[in-house]
Design a protein around this motif. Structure first.
Motif, PDB file in Angstrom:
ATOM      1  N   ALA A  55       0.784  -1.240   0.093  1.00 32.33           N
ATOM      2  CA  ALA A  55      -0.256  -0.102  -0.057  1.00 32.33           C
ATOM      3  C   ALA A  55       0.715   1.226  -0.169  1.00 32.33           C
ATOM      4  O   ALA A  55       0.553   2.237  -0.824  1.00 32.33           O
ATOM      5  N   ARG A  56       2.060   1.350   0.836  1.00 32.33           N
ATOM      6  CA  ARG A  56       2.878   2.323   0.730  1.00 32.33           C
ATOM      7  C   ARG A  56       3.455   2.568  -0.692  1.00 32.33           C
ATOM      8  O   ARG A  56       3.695   3.773  -1.033  1.00 32.33           O
ATOM      9  N   HIS A  57       3.779   1.595  -1.060  1.00 28.99           N
ATOM     10  CA  HIS A  57       4.727   1.427  -2.435  1.00 28.99           C
ATOM     11  C   HIS A  57       3.644   2.154  -3.685  1.00 28.99           C
ATOM     12  O   HIS A  57       4.201   2.887  -4.118  1.00 28.99           O
ATOM     13  N   LEU A  58       2.172   1.534  -3.495  1.00 34.46           N
ATOM     14  CA  LEU A  58       1.538   2.126  -4.271  1.00 34.46           C
ATOM     15  C   LEU A  58       1.111   3.442  -4.374  1.00 34.46           C
ATOM     16  O   LEU A  58       1.156   4.474  -5.212  1.00 34.46           O
ATOM     17  N   HIS A  59       1.014   4.065  -3.160  1.00 28.57           N
ATOM     18  CA  HIS A  59       0.861   5.366  -2.840  1.00 28.57           C
ATOM     19  C   HIS A  59       2.167   6.249  -3.229  1.00 28.57           C
ATOM     20  O   HIS A  59       1.834   7.401  -4.128  1.00 28.57           O
ATOM     21  N   ILE A  76      -3.775  11.546  -3.752  1.00 27.54           N
ATOM     22  CA  ILE A  76      -4.256  10.476  -3.154  1.00 27.54           C
ATOM     23  C   ILE A  76      -4.044  10.652  -1.680  1.00 27.54           C
ATOM     24  O   ILE A  76      -3.041  10.599  -1.212  1.00 27.54           O
ATOM     25  N   ALA A  77      -5.232  10.847  -1.144  1.00 27.71           N
ATOM     26  CA  ALA A  77      -5.376  11.070   0.545  1.00 27.71           C
ATOM     27  C   ALA A  77      -5.340   9.907   1.312  1.00 27.71           C
ATOM     28  O   ALA A  77      -4.924   9.964   2.506  1.00 27.71           O
ATOM     29  N   GLU A  78      -5.657   8.725   0.822  1.00 28.74           N
ATOM     30  CA  GLU A  78      -5.915   7.593   1.513  1.00 28.74           C
ATOM     31  C   GLU A  78      -6.035   6.407   0.421  1.00 28.74           C
ATOM     32  O   GLU A  78      -6.347   6.526  -0.668  1.00 28.74           O
ATOM     33  N   LEU A  79      -5.426   5.306   0.758  1.00 27.97           N
ATOM     34  CA  LEU A  79      -5.148   4.086  -0.191  1.00 27.97           C
ATOM     35  C   LEU A  79      -5.644   2.994   0.678  1.00 27.97           C
ATOM     36  O   LEU A  79      -5.093   2.730   1.696  1.00 27.97           O
ATOM     37  N   GLU A  80      -6.792   2.284   0.211  1.00 26.80           N
ATOM     38  CA  GLU A  80      -7.137   0.957   0.832  1.00 26.80           C
ATOM     39  C   GLU A  80      -6.824  -0.310  -0.112  1.00 26.80           C
ATOM     40  O   GLU A  80      -7.175  -0.099  -1.327  1.00 26.80           O
ATOM     41  N   LEU A  81      -6.150  -1.118   0.289  1.00 28.29           N
ATOM     42  CA  LEU A  81      -5.847  -2.429  -0.420  1.00 28.29           C
ATOM     43  C   LEU A  81      -6.422  -3.738   0.161  1.00 28.29           C
ATOM     44  O   LEU A  81      -6.170  -3.959   1.552  1.00 28.29           O
ATOM     45  N   HIS A  82      -7.075  -4.598  -0.601  1.00 27.85           N
ATOM     46  CA  HIS A  82      -7.617  -5.728   0.068  1.00 27.85           C
ATOM     47  C   HIS A  82      -6.702  -6.740  -0.340  1.00 27.85           C
ATOM     48  O   HIS A  82      -6.773  -7.019  -1.751  1.00 27.85           O
ATOM     49  N   ASN A  87      -8.975  -9.625   4.844  1.00 30.34           N
ATOM     50  CA  ASN A  87      -7.920  -8.978   5.099  1.00 30.34           C
ATOM     51  C   ASN A  87      -7.623  -7.676   4.215  1.00 30.34           C
ATOM     52  O   ASN A  87      -7.529  -7.807   2.970  1.00 30.34           O
ATOM     53  N   SER A  88      -7.590  -6.369   4.742  1.00 30.77           N
ATOM     54  CA  SER A  88      -7.042  -5.272   4.149  1.00 30.77           C
ATOM     55  C   SER A  88      -6.447  -4.312   5.005  1.00 30.77           C
ATOM     56  O   SER A  88      -6.183  -4.566   6.428  1.00 30.77           O
ATOM     57  N   VAL A  89      -6.017  -3.256   4.442  1.00 30.51           N
ATOM     58  CA  VAL A  89      -5.060  -2.474   4.982  1.00 30.51           C
ATOM     59  C   VAL A  89      -5.373  -1.155   4.430  1.00 30.51           C
ATOM     60  O   VAL A  89      -5.833  -0.888   3.218  1.00 30.51           O
ATOM     61  N   ARG A  90      -5.460   0.004   5.175  1.00 30.34           N
ATOM     62  CA  ARG A  90      -5.560   1.481   4.643  1.00 30.34           C
ATOM     63  C   ARG A  90      -4.339   2.173   4.976  1.00 30.34           C
ATOM     64  O   ARG A  90      -3.816   2.399   6.454  1.00 30.34           O
ATOM     65  N   PHE A  91      -3.792   2.942   3.974  1.00 30.13           N
ATOM     66  CA  PHE A  91      -2.724   3.664   4.276  1.00 30.13           C
ATOM     67  C   PHE A  91      -2.996   4.930   4.057  1.00 30.13           C
ATOM     68  O   PHE A  91      -3.662   5.765   3.022  1.00 30.13           O
ATOM     69  N   VAL A  92      -2.735   5.881   5.009  1.00 31.18           N
ATOM     70  CA  VAL A  92      -2.873   7.307   5.198  1.00 31.18           C
ATOM     71  C   VAL A  92      -1.492   8.035   5.317  1.00 31.18           C
ATOM     72  O   VAL A  92      -0.956   7.813   6.266  1.00 31.18           O
TER      73      VAL A  92
END
Length: 93
Positions: A55-59, A76-82, A87-92
Motif C-alpha cells: 500500500a505504501r509503495h502504491l501510494h 491520493i489522500a488515502e489508499l485501501e488495499l484488500h 484482510n485489508s489495509v488502509r494507508f494514510v
C-alpha cells in the motif's frame, strides 16, 4: 479503477501489477527469482511486500501520477488495499 479520467492509473496497474510477483527487496529468494522476470510473471520488488508495504509503495508510485495528471488539483489522500475478503489495509500518508 473505473473512472474514465483516471485511465492512466489503470494503465500503470496493468503495466506494473498484472501477472506480477511482488517480493521484498531483502527477500532471500530474490536472486533466484530475478532471472525468471518476464518469462511467466513480472517481478515487482518493493521495500516491504506486506500488505502495508505494498500500500505504501502504491501510494508512492501513484500519488505523483495523479498530481501530475491533474496539475496538482487532486492527490491520493488515502489508499485501501484488500489482500483477500477478510484482510485489508488502509494507508494514510
Amino acid at each position: 479503477v473505473a473512472c474514465g479520467g483516471l485511465s492512466f492509473l489503470m494503465a500503470w496497474i496493468d503495466t506494473h501489477l498484472d501477472h506480477a510477483c511482488v517480493l521484498s527487496a531483502d527477500d532471500r529468494e530474490l536472486a533466484w527469482v530475478r532471472p525468471k522476470d518476464g518469462t511467466v510473471f513480472k517481478l515487482l520488488v518493493v521495500e516491504n511486500a506486506s500488505a502495508e508495504g505494498i500500500a505504501r509503495h502504491l501510494h508512492a508510485a501513484l500519488d505523483p501520477l495523479v498530481r501530475a495528471e491533474t496539475a496538482g488539483r487532486a492527490w491520493i489522500a488515502e489508499l485501501e488495499l484488500h489482500e483477500d475478503a477478510r484482510n485489508s489495509v488502509r494507508f494514510v500518508p
